[in-house]
Structure formats: structure tokens, C-alpha cells
Design an enzyme around this catalytic site. Structure first.
Site, mmCIF file in Angstrom:
data_model
loop_
_atom_site.group_PDB
_atom_site.id
_atom_site.type_symbol
_atom_site.label_atom_id
_atom_site.label_comp_id
_atom_site.label_asym_id
_atom_site.label_seq_id
_atom_site.Cartn_x
_atom_site.Cartn_y
_atom_site.Cartn_z
ATOM 1 N N ALA A 1 81.585 -6.499 -55.906
ATOM 2 C CA ALA A 1 82.404 -6.083 -54.764
ATOM 3 C C ALA A 1 83.533 -5.213 -55.291
ATOM 4 O O ALA A 1 83.906 -5.295 -56.469
ATOM 5 C CB ALA A 1 82.943 -7.306 -54.045
ATOM 6 N N GLY B 1 78.974 -9.495 -56.864
ATOM 7 C CA GLY B 1 78.253 -9.183 -55.626
ATOM 8 C C GLY B 1 76.991 -8.369 -55.892
ATOM 9 O O GLY B 1 76.051 -8.418 -55.107
ATOM 10 N N GLU C 1 74.455 -10.869 -56.783
ATOM 11 C CA GLU C 1 74.144 -11.600 -55.540
ATOM 12 C C GLU C 1 73.266 -10.752 -54.620
ATOM 13 O O GLU C 1 72.339 -11.260 -53.982
ATOM 14 C CB GLU C 1 75.447 -12.006 -54.832
ATOM 15 C CG GLU C 1 76.180 -13.125 -55.587
ATOM 16 C CD GLU C 1 77.600 -13.361 -55.099
ATOM 17 O OE1 GLU C 1 78.326 -12.372 -54.861
ATOM 18 O OE2 GLU C 1 78.010 -14.523 -54.957
ATOM 19 N N GLU D 1 83.171 -13.257 -61.642
ATOM 20 C CA GLU D 1 84.332 -13.439 -60.761
ATOM 21 C C GLU D 1 85.388 -14.339 -61.381
ATOM 22 O O GLU D 1 86.583 -14.189 -61.124
ATOM 23 C CB GLU D 1 83.878 -14.037 -59.411
ATOM 24 C CG GLU D 1 83.033 -13.111 -58.540
ATOM 25 C CD GLU D 1 81.537 -13.221 -58.797
ATOM 26 O OE1 GLU D 1 81.143 -13.694 -59.884
ATOM 27 O OE2 GLU D 1 80.769 -12.823 -57.908
HETATM 28 N N1 DAK Z 1 85.368 -2.732 -58.177
HETATM 29 C C1 DAK Z 1 86.047 -1.563 -58.167
HETATM 30 N N2 DAK Z 1 85.940 -0.627 -59.117
HETATM 31 C C2 DAK Z 1 85.108 -0.879 -60.141
HETATM 32 C C3 DAK Z 1 84.374 -2.085 -60.244
HETATM 33 C C4 DAK Z 1 84.515 -3.049 -59.191
HETATM 34 N N3 DAK Z 1 83.809 -4.194 -59.130
HETATM 35 N N4 DAK Z 1 83.654 -2.050 -61.363
HETATM 36 C C5 DAK Z 1 83.915 -0.868 -61.950
HETATM 37 N N5 DAK Z 1 84.787 -0.161 -61.218
HETATM 38 C C6 DAK Z 1 85.362 1.146 -61.497
HETATM 39 C C7 DAK Z 1 86.391 1.088 -62.614
HETATM 40 O O1 DAK Z 1 87.630 0.697 -62.095
HETATM 41 C C8 DAK Z 1 86.376 2.497 -63.107
HETATM 42 O O2 DAK Z 1 87.122 3.314 -62.203
HETATM 43 P P1 DAK Z 1 88.240 4.331 -62.747
HETATM 44 O O3 DAK Z 1 89.149 3.521 -63.583
HETATM 45 O O4 DAK Z 1 87.442 5.338 -63.558
HETATM 46 O O5 DAK Z 1 88.833 4.912 -61.515
HETATM 47 C C9 DAK Z 1 84.915 2.910 -62.970
HETATM 48 O O6 DAK Z 1 84.338 2.013 -62.004
HETATM 49 C C10 DAK Z 1 84.132 2.765 -64.269
HETATM 50 O O7 DAK Z 1 84.319 1.425 -64.755
HETATM 51 P P2 DAK Z 1 84.790 1.103 -66.243
HETATM 52 O O8 DAK Z 1 85.625 2.200 -66.794
HETATM 53 O O9 DAK Z 1 85.372 -0.259 -66.235
HETATM 54 O O10 DAK Z 1 83.388 1.119 -66.995
HETATM 55 P P3 DAK Z 1 82.964 0.304 -68.306
HETATM 56 O O11 DAK Z 1 81.624 0.844 -68.657
HETATM 57 O O12 DAK Z 1 84.057 0.338 -69.341
HETATM 58 O O13 DAK Z 1 82.815 -1.220 -67.852
HETATM 59 C C11 DAK Z 1 82.069 -2.992 -66.369
HETATM 60 C C12 DAK Z 1 81.804 -1.590 -66.957
HETATM 61 C C13 DAK Z 1 81.023 -3.219 -65.284
HETATM 62 C C14 DAK Z 1 81.871 -4.059 -67.485
HETATM 63 C C15 DAK Z 1 83.503 -3.096 -65.822
HETATM 64 O O14 DAK Z 1 83.714 -1.977 -64.964
HETATM 65 C C16 DAK Z 1 83.752 -4.352 -65.069
HETATM 66 O O15 DAK Z 1 83.973 -5.392 -65.654
HETATM 67 N N6 DAK Z 1 83.745 -4.233 -63.711
HETATM 68 C C17 DAK Z 1 84.074 -5.359 -62.854
HETATM 69 C C18 DAK Z 1 82.938 -6.375 -62.809
HETATM 70 C C19 DAK Z 1 83.313 -7.557 -61.925
HETATM 71 O O16 DAK Z 1 84.261 -8.299 -62.174
HETATM 72 N N7 DAK Z 1 82.547 -7.745 -60.854
HETATM 73 C C20 DAK Z 1 82.734 -8.827 -59.924
HETATM 74 C C21 DAK Z 1 83.692 -8.374 -58.837
HETATM 75 S S1 DAK Z 1 84.033 -9.659 -57.640
HETATM 76 C C22 DAK Z 1 81.659 -11.912 -50.619
HETATM 77 C C23 DAK Z 1 80.784 -10.946 -51.032
HETATM 78 C C24 DAK Z 1 80.800 -10.493 -52.340
HETATM 79 C C25 DAK Z 1 81.716 -10.967 -53.231
HETATM 80 C C26 DAK Z 1 82.602 -11.957 -52.822
HETATM 81 C C27 DAK Z 1 82.575 -12.416 -51.519
HETATM 82 N N8 DAK Z 1 81.664 -12.395 -49.303
HETATM 83 C C28 DAK Z 1 80.642 -11.914 -48.357
HETATM 84 C C29 DAK Z 1 82.618 -13.330 -48.854
HETATM 85 C C30 DAK Z 1 81.715 -10.433 -54.573
HETATM 86 C C31 DAK Z 1 82.753 -10.443 -55.421
HETATM 87 C C32 DAK Z 1 82.674 -9.673 -56.666
HETATM 88 O O17 DAK Z 1 81.676 -9.032 -56.958
#
Ligand code: DAK
Length: 257
Positions: free
Chosen positions: A65, A108, A111, A131
Site C-alpha cells: 500500500a 498489500g 496480499e 508492515e
Molecule cells: N509506498 C509508497 N512509496 C513506495 C513504497 C510504498 N509501499 N514502496 C516504494 N515506494 C517508493 C519509494 O518511496 C521511492 O520513491 P522516491 O523516494 O524515489 O520518491 C520509490 O518507490 C523507489 O523505492 P526505493 O528507492 O525504496 O527502492 P529500493 O529498491 O531501494 O527498495 C523496497 C525497494 C521495496 C525494499 C522499498 O521500497 C520498501 O521497503 N518499500 C516499502 C515496502 C513496505 O513496507 N510495504 C508494506 C507497506 S504497508 C488494507 C489494505 C492494504 C494494506 C493495509 C490495509 N486495508 C484494505 C485495510 C497494506 C499495507 C501495506 O502494504
């Protein structure tokens, strides 16, 4: 559609949805999710579509997400936004959906792949529920579907540490159907889709429903449900065609009637 590309007839009977927010690693913002919801609704109603492929392309499936969009939300904002309409739509789509995953499928994104019916992965695929590392936990089925797919031990480890697993580990754990080279991901997914698309759409729909019912019922309830769907296939022309084709030693021509 700003964040996805949809082709209802990528091939005969096969539709393709491609996530298209590459700079943000296909992070699932609200609009993107609503676009998926609307696309699935239309494709499910389209008689020419028998199988749907959902992919993020060769580099990344979805990094979860959109954290930037969620960061300042209150619990009540989260409650008030109708986030579940998309997830509910995926779940209630009656046609098979195959996720084609390359690169990250996180949070997400994982998921989303798990909500589909099957997962084809490239050798670069990485799955995880990270998360916990941003102070929250899975909210779209991660603790439930992952646990059912891979069992408690691995699900607990992934959800509590946020670590990622490789395509090989995901295959060994039963999360995905198979691993293929990146450049062949779409081709191999299409092969699987074609195998399904040539079957009776009625039998496919009823069979998918029965398999999914296994997660929500006791064995006895599930067996009764299965039996009713089995009987129902005998009301279709497709069942007559399928069995006649077998007897006549020819390929069946299923019409979805
Ligand atoms: N959200 C927003 N931006 C993201 C992102 C994300 N999840 N993942 C990556 N980006 C963005 C980065 O901020 C970066 O943007 P700029 O800084 O260039 O503007 C760009 O994408 C490239 O990312 P990185 O520079 O970080 O790239 P790397 O190759 O170094 O790293 C990475 C890749 C995937 C390991 C890293 O980006 C990362 O850790 N991303 C976050 C992963 C994460 O924590 N995902 C879980 C998020 S929480 C629900 C439905 C769904 C959900 C909850 C509730 N309901 C229906 C109630 C879901 C929640 C989640 O998914």
C-alpha cells in the site's frame, strides 16, 4: 485509468490487467485499488473473458500500500475510506485470476497476489509482509491467507520479522504455483490461462467456488457444497458437450452454456 492498463482481450478469452505506477514500485494507492475494482467488475461481466491475469510487469509486482498516502491517516480515516470494496471485489470475482509476480510482492502487494487464485512467479520474485517494520501489521488478509498457504511457522516468522522470502522459498512453502525465467513470465502465465480458458466456463466457475469454499467450511459442509456444484454442471450444455466429445474422441467446444 491512470495507474493500471487493462486489455479485456489480450488473447481470445484472456484479459490482462497491468499495474502501471513504475516509479513508486506499483505502490497501491487508493485510486489504483479502485481502478482494479472497476476493471475486475467489468471483466467478470464480460462474456468474452474467461480468465484474468494480473501483473505488475517484469520489474516489480507491488511494494505494498502507498505508505506516503497512509502515513498521516487516523484510525477513523482508515475506517471511513471504503478500502475493502476492492479486496471484496477480487474475492467475489467468479472468473479465475492468475497473479504473475516478478520482483517485490510486499505487504498489500503480497496480499493482492494471495487474493488471486494462482500465483506464477519469476525467479526474481520476493514475497513478504513487512508492515511490522513500519509499526503496523497486515490488514488485507496477510495474517489469514498467508497462514493458510504456508502454515503457522513461516507465516508467523514473515509477519513478525517482516523478512522477505525468495521465489524458491515461496514455492517450497506452497505459496506459488511455479517459477519461470523473468522474460517468460507472461508467456508461461498465458499457457496456464489458456489451459483454463479452453475448459467449460461454467464448470470453472463452480469449481473455483467449491475450492474457495474449502477455506470457510468444515469438511462435511464443503463436501455437500461441492456435490451441489457438481450436480449443477449437469444442467449445462458444456457437460453434455464435454462427455460427448470424449466418447467421440474429439476436442470439446465449450460455449459457456
Ligand atoms: N509506498 C509508497 N512509496 C513506495 C513504497 C510504498 N509501499 N514502496 C516504494 N515506494 C517508493 C519509494 O518511496 C521511492 O520513491 P522516491 O523516494 O524515489 O520518491 C520509490 O518507490 C523507489 O523505492 P526505493 O528507492 O525504496 O527502492 P529500493 O529498491 O531501494 O527498495 C523496497 C525497494 C521495496 C525494499 C522499498 O521500497 C520498501 O521497503 N518499500 C516499502 C515496502 C513496505 O513496507 N510495504 C508494506 C507497506 S504497508 C488494507 C489494505 C492494504 C494494506 C493495509 C490495509 N486495508 C484494505 C485495510 C497494506 C499495507 C501495506 O502494504
Amino acid at each position: 485509468m491512470d495507474f493500471i492498463k487493462v486489455n479485456p482481450q489480450y488473447e481470445k478469452h484472456i484479459a490482462l490487467i497491468e499495474l502501471n505506477r513504475p516509479k513508486e514500485l506499483n505502490a497501491l494507492n487508493r485510486q489504483l485499488m479502485l481502478e482494479i475494482r472497476d476493471a475486475l467488475r467489468e471483466l467478470d461481466e464480460d462474456d468474452n473473458v474467461r480468465v484474468i491475469i494480473l501483473t505488475g510487469g517484469q520489474k516489480v509486482f507491488a511494494a505494498g500500500a502507498d505508505i506516503k498516502q497512509m502515513a498521516d491517516a487516523t484510525a477513523i480515516d482508515m475506517l471511513n475510506i471504503d478500502q475493502f470494496s476492492t479486496w471484496d471485489q477480487i474475492k467475489k470475482t467468479r472468473k479465475p485470476i492468475i497473479a504473475a509476480v516478478s520482483g517485490f510482492a510486499l505487504g498489500g502487494g503480497c496480499e493482492l497476489a494471495m487474493t488471486c487464485d494462482m500465483i506464477m512467479a519469476s525467479e526474481t520474485a520476493r514475497f513478504g509482509q513487512p508492515e511490522i517494520k513500519i509499526g503496523t501489521m497486515p490488514g488485507a488478509g496477510g495474517t489469514q491467507r498467508l497462514t493458510r498457504a504456508v502454515g503457522k511457522a513461516m507465516a508467523m516468522e514473515l509477519v513478525l520479522t517482516g523478512k522477505f522470502i525468495s521465489a524458491q522459498e515461496a514455492l517450497a512453502a506452497g505459496l506459488i504455483n511455479r517459477i519461470v525465467p523473468v522474460e517468460l513470465l507472461l508467456d508461461e502465465t498465458l499457457k496456464l490461462a489458456r489451459e483454463i480458458a479452453k475448459q467449460s466456463p461454467i464448470a470453472i466457475k463452480l469449481a473455483k467456488e467449491a475450492v474457495n469454499n474449502a477455506f470457510n467450511s468444515t469438511l462435511d459442509e464443503g463436501l455437500v457444497f461441492e456435490r451441489k456444484n457438481f450436480y449443477l454442471t449437469f444442467a449445462s450444455q458444456d457437460q453434455k458437450e464435454g462427455m460427448a466429445a470424449f466418447v467421440e474422441k474429439r476436442n470439446p467446444d465449450f460455449k459457456g452454456k
